[in-house]
Design a protein around this motif. Structure first.
Motif, PDB file in Angstrom:
ATOM      1  N   LYS A  58       2.001 -37.573 -33.261  1.00 31.84           N
ATOM      2  CA  LYS A  58       0.813 -37.488 -34.111  1.00 31.84           C
ATOM      3  C   LYS A  58      -0.199 -36.580 -33.420  1.00 31.84           C
ATOM      4  O   LYS A  58      -0.471 -36.741 -32.229  1.00 31.84           O
ATOM      5  N   ASP A 102       1.863 -35.401 -43.307  1.00 37.09           N
ATOM      6  CA  ASP A 102       2.996 -34.920 -42.526  1.00 37.09           C
ATOM      7  C   ASP A 102       3.094 -33.410 -42.651  1.00 37.09           C
ATOM      8  O   ASP A 102       2.961 -32.860 -43.747  1.00 37.09           O
ATOM      9  N   SER A 141      -5.032 -35.185 -43.779  1.00 30.35           N
ATOM     10  CA  SER A 141      -4.169 -36.213 -43.209  1.00 30.35           C
ATOM     11  C   SER A 141      -2.822 -36.138 -43.909  1.00 30.35           C
ATOM     12  O   SER A 141      -2.767 -36.177 -45.135  1.00 30.35           O
ATOM     13  N   THR A 143       2.785 -36.041 -37.822  1.00 31.00           N
ATOM     14  CA  THR A 143       1.592 -36.399 -38.584  1.00 31.00           C
ATOM     15  C   THR A 143       0.386 -35.659 -38.023  1.00 31.00           C
ATOM     16  O   THR A 143       0.230 -35.570 -36.813  1.00 31.00           O
TER      17      THR A 143
END
Length: 83
Positions: A72, A16, A14, A2
């Motif tokens: 992330k 994947d 924002s 992410t």
């Protein structure tokens, strides 16, 4: 993995991604899936989002920081424009 890219004014991206290439203070570096935890200062340059192995999106960024934790990546920059 992410990825979030944030400026003081708004959330720029924002979602994947396959990976991200960042302009670190000591040179370019790339973060891919399951990268080790990391905090790095960023200099003005080009950030490349690797959406998949064949597709990229580039942003011109001002200085900032990147944090990688628990798969992330959070990028905090002073400003950015799509290149």
């Amino acid at each position: 993995m992410t990825l979030e890219i944030l400026t003081p004014e708004r959330k720029l991206f924002s979602g994947d991604v396959y990976g991200v290439q960042l302009p670190g203070i000591d040179g370019l570096f790339e973060v891919l899936d399951k990268h080790a935890p990391l905090v790095s200062a960023l200099k003005t340059g080009t950030l490349k989002i690797l959406k998949d192995k064949h597709s990229t999106v580039s942003y011109s960024i001002q200085s900032g920081f990147a944090e990688v934790l628990n798969n992330k990546t959070t990028v905090l920059v002073e400003g950015a424009n799509e290149a």
